[in-house]
Design an enzyme around this catalytic site. Structure first.
Site, PDB file in Angstrom:
ATOM      1  CB  CYS A 137      -0.843  -0.427   1.482  1.00  0.00           C
ATOM      2  SG  CYS A 137      -2.154  -1.373   1.610  1.00  0.00           S
TER       3      CYS A 137
ATOM      4  CG  HIS B  55      -3.746   3.662   2.369  1.00  0.00           C
ATOM      5  ND1 HIS B  55      -3.570   3.287   0.929  1.00  0.00           N
ATOM      6  CD2 HIS B  55      -3.732   2.192   3.247  1.00  0.00           C
ATOM      7  CE1 HIS B  55      -4.318   1.465   0.929  1.00  0.00           C
ATOM      8  NE2 HIS B  55      -4.480   0.808   1.900  1.00  0.00           N
TER       9      HIS B  55
ATOM     10  CG  ASN C  77      -6.719  -0.824   1.647  1.00  0.00           C
ATOM     11  OD1 ASN C  77      -5.514  -0.500  -0.317  1.00  0.00           O
ATOM     12  ND2 ASN C  77      -5.795  -1.553   2.023  1.00  0.00           N
TER      13      ASN C  77
HETATM   14  N1  COA Z   1     -18.249  -8.788   9.384  1.00  0.00           N
HETATM   15  C1  COA Z   1     -18.471  -8.723  10.154  1.00  0.00           C
HETATM   16  N2  COA Z   1     -18.242  -9.808  11.603  1.00  0.00           N
HETATM   17  C2  COA Z   1     -16.576  -9.558  11.381  1.00  0.00           C
HETATM   18  C3  COA Z   1     -15.291  -9.252  10.592  1.00  0.00           C
HETATM   19  C4  COA Z   1     -16.331  -8.952   9.290  1.00  0.00           C
HETATM   20  N3  COA Z   1     -16.571  -8.773   8.540  1.00  0.00           N
HETATM   21  N4  COA Z   1     -14.427  -9.734  10.037  1.00  0.00           N
HETATM   22  C5  COA Z   1     -14.072  -9.940  11.488  1.00  0.00           C
HETATM   23  N5  COA Z   1     -15.459  -9.876  12.564  1.00  0.00           N
HETATM   24  C6  COA Z   1     -15.591 -10.092  13.617  1.00  0.00           C
HETATM   25  C7  COA Z   1     -14.232 -10.901  13.965  1.00  0.00           C
HETATM   26  O1  COA Z   1     -13.978 -11.667  14.281  1.00  0.00           O
HETATM   27  C8  COA Z   1     -14.235 -10.743  15.731  1.00  0.00           C
HETATM   28  O2  COA Z   1     -15.581 -11.659  16.289  1.00  0.00           O
HETATM   29  P1  COA Z   1     -15.180 -11.671  17.658  1.00  0.00           P
HETATM   30  O3  COA Z   1     -14.643 -10.438  18.711  1.00  0.00           O
HETATM   31  O4  COA Z   1     -16.400 -12.758  17.741  1.00  0.00           O
HETATM   32  O5  COA Z   1     -13.658 -12.384  17.473  1.00  0.00           O
HETATM   33  C9  COA Z   1     -14.830  -8.669  15.681  1.00  0.00           C
HETATM   34  O6  COA Z   1     -15.352  -9.222  14.080  1.00  0.00           O
HETATM   35  C10 COA Z   1     -14.087  -7.715  15.959  1.00  0.00           C
HETATM   36  O7  COA Z   1     -12.479  -8.548  15.202  1.00  0.00           O
HETATM   37  P2  COA Z   1     -11.249  -7.438  14.834  1.00  0.00           P
HETATM   38  O8  COA Z   1     -10.270  -8.122  13.412  1.00  0.00           O
HETATM   39  O9  COA Z   1     -10.748  -7.411  15.947  1.00  0.00           O
HETATM   40  O10 COA Z   1     -12.245  -5.893  14.110  1.00  0.00           O
HETATM   41  P3  COA Z   1     -11.639  -4.656  14.380  1.00  0.00           P
HETATM   42  O11 COA Z   1     -12.122  -3.793  14.445  1.00  0.00           O
HETATM   43  O12 COA Z   1      -9.552  -4.968  14.292  1.00  0.00           O
HETATM   44  O13 COA Z   1     -11.701  -4.476  12.454  1.00  0.00           O
HETATM   45  C11 COA Z   1     -10.053  -4.703  10.432  1.00  0.00           C
HETATM   46  C12 COA Z   1     -10.689  -5.658  11.697  1.00  0.00           C
HETATM   47  C13 COA Z   1      -9.652  -5.545   9.307  1.00  0.00           C
HETATM   48  C14 COA Z   1     -11.640  -3.133   9.696  1.00  0.00           C
HETATM   49  C15 COA Z   1      -9.062  -3.792  11.432  1.00  0.00           C
HETATM   50  O14 COA Z   1      -8.772  -4.431  11.639  1.00  0.00           O
HETATM   51  C16 COA Z   1      -8.067  -3.112   9.998  1.00  0.00           C
HETATM   52  O15 COA Z   1      -8.833  -2.604   9.245  1.00  0.00           O
HETATM   53  N6  COA Z   1      -6.769  -3.406  10.247  1.00  0.00           N
HETATM   54  C17 COA Z   1      -6.180  -2.827   9.284  1.00  0.00           C
HETATM   55  C18 COA Z   1      -6.366  -2.430   7.727  1.00  0.00           C
HETATM   56  C19 COA Z   1      -5.496  -2.456   6.885  1.00  0.00           C
HETATM   57  O16 COA Z   1      -5.098  -0.666   7.077  1.00  0.00           O
HETATM   58  N7  COA Z   1      -4.903  -3.017   6.283  1.00  0.00           N
HETATM   59  C20 COA Z   1      -4.029  -2.141   5.073  1.00  0.00           C
HETATM   60  C21 COA Z   1      -3.063  -2.018   5.351  1.00  0.00           C
HETATM   61  S1  COA Z   1      -2.247  -1.186   3.620  1.00  0.00           S
END
Ligand code: COA
Length: 332
Positions: A116, A256, A286
């Site tokens: 990214c 980003h 993204n």
């Molecule tokens: N829909 C519904 N629930 C979801 C889900 C989805 N698409 N994805 C994950 N969950 C659930 C998980 O299983 C978890 O459930 P649990 O608490 O029962 O275990 C809960 O939601 C929280 O998951 P978590 O991974 O802690 O969520 P989060 O708040 O961290 O959000 C992302 C997930 C991926 C959106 C976030 O971590 C993120 O944006 N990360 C960085 C991504 C990024 O910047 N990537 C590119 C860099 S270039």
């Protein structure tokens, strides 16, 4: 003669026509529009569905727009730097394929992979050729067809990514406008938190790697989030400090587009009000190397000559960075 700086003189961007909404994803994996919107800010993304079309085809559309706006022929391009993690082929480079498709017969070029942060790395690389005085028209492309490596059974990743990107033209500037400073960073110890497990020389494709779905993006979202938030905010603040920029001196933040919460935190750390923070994550998700050029495309008309822009990225690798540039032209 005054110092040569590298300025952006034209922009083009493109997203494929097919749209994948949060409602569509609700039918594909266990998720909801409400969850995706509150956790990421994304409502929809564009997907390149046409068979036989690849990242270079997205780039072709963006570059056509750019050449048209600048009123030049592809034959005037001297160098193409193509930032992508979804090149058309493992080799040759998509830069070569793009040059062939647009008729840039006098250019040389190469691909650059920094996930990214690819576009920022490419922009800073391209600027060196302008500042050295060896090149006067450098095309910097940031495009990804993420749908080629996304597992639409994995709700951790399929909600985030989309296809698209754009290109900018770099030319010499003698008024001190254009790229002023860059801080670019990488830390390979983070490589296993966001990557594609197989397909490279470490784990070449086998029936087993395909069966285990190892040719798709793998991400530990929480870990990536933590690194992204702290590093993107830190590097953006540092570039302001080392250029004596106060919050009121910064006109626009182009960060980003991976997660609205990461962008908001970066803006807060920089002391920027929301009206200076450009965002289109809700429409595209993204697009990896494509997010910054798509911000340029969507918001170009807002920029005035002399405006201070801060670009900031974080990506797999890990890679991150920030670039400070002075905008070089008024949009008609
Ligand atoms: N829909 C519904 N629930 C979801 C889900 C989805 N698409 N994805 C994950 N969950 C659930 C998980 O299983 C978890 O459930 P649990 O608490 O029962 O275990 C809960 O939601 C929280 O998951 P978590 O991974 O802690 O969520 P989060 O708040 O961290 O959000 C992302 C997930 C991926 C959106 C976030 O971590 C993120 O944006 N990360 C960085 C991504 C990024 O910047 N990537 C590119 C860099 S270039």
């Amino acid at each position: 003669m005054s110092r040569i700086t590298a300025a952006i003189t034209a922009i083009g961007g493109y997203v494929p026509k097919d749209v994948l909404t949060n409602q569509d994803l609700e039918k594909m994996v266990d998720t909801s529009d409400e969850w995706i919107t509150t956790r990421t800010g994304i409502k929809e993304r564009h997907i390149l569905k046409e068979p036989g079309k690849a990242s270079s085809d997205i780039a072709v559309e963006a570059v056509k727009e750019l050449l048209d706006k600048r009123g030049i022929s592809a034959k005037e391009i001297e160098l193409v730097i193509f930032a992508t993690v979804t090149g058309d082929l493992i080799f040759p480079a998509s830069a070569n394929i793009l040059c062939d498709k647009i008729g840039a017969t006098n250019a040389w070029g190469f691909d650059l992979g920094a996930a990214c942060s690819g576009f920022l790395y490419a922009l800073q690389t391209g600027a060196q050729f302008i500042q050295a005085g060896t090149h006067s028209k450098v095309l910097v492309v940031g495009v990804d067809k993420m749908s080629a490596i996304i597992d639409y059974q994995d709700r951790n990743t399929c909600i985030i990514f989309g296809d698209g990107g754009g290109a900018v033209l770099l030319e010499p500037n003698y008024e001190g406008l254009g790229i002023q400073d860059a801080i670019l960073k990488s830390d390979g110890s983070g490589r296993e938190f966001l990557f594609q497990k197989s397909g490279g020389s470490l784990r070449p494709p086998t029936i087993e790697t395909v069966t285990n779905r190892e040719h798709f993006v793998y991400q530990e979202g929480k870990t990536v989030f933590k690194f992204a938030v702290t590093n993107m905010a830190d590097v953006s603040k540092r570039i302001m400090e080392q250029n004596n920029l106060r919050s009121e001196d910064v006109n626009w933040l182009l960060a980003h587009q991976a997660n609205k919460r990461i962008i908001d935190y970066t803006a807060e750390t920089m002391g920027l009000p929301s009206e200076k923070v450009l965002m289109n994550i809700q429409r595209y998700g993204n697009t990896t190397s494509g997010t910054i050029p798509l911000l340029f495309k969507d918001f170009e008309k807002k920029f005035k000559k002399g405006d201070n822009l801060i670009l900031a990225t974080f990506g797999g690798g890990f890679t991150w960075g920030s670039i400070y540039l002075k905008w070089a032209y008024d949009c008609a």
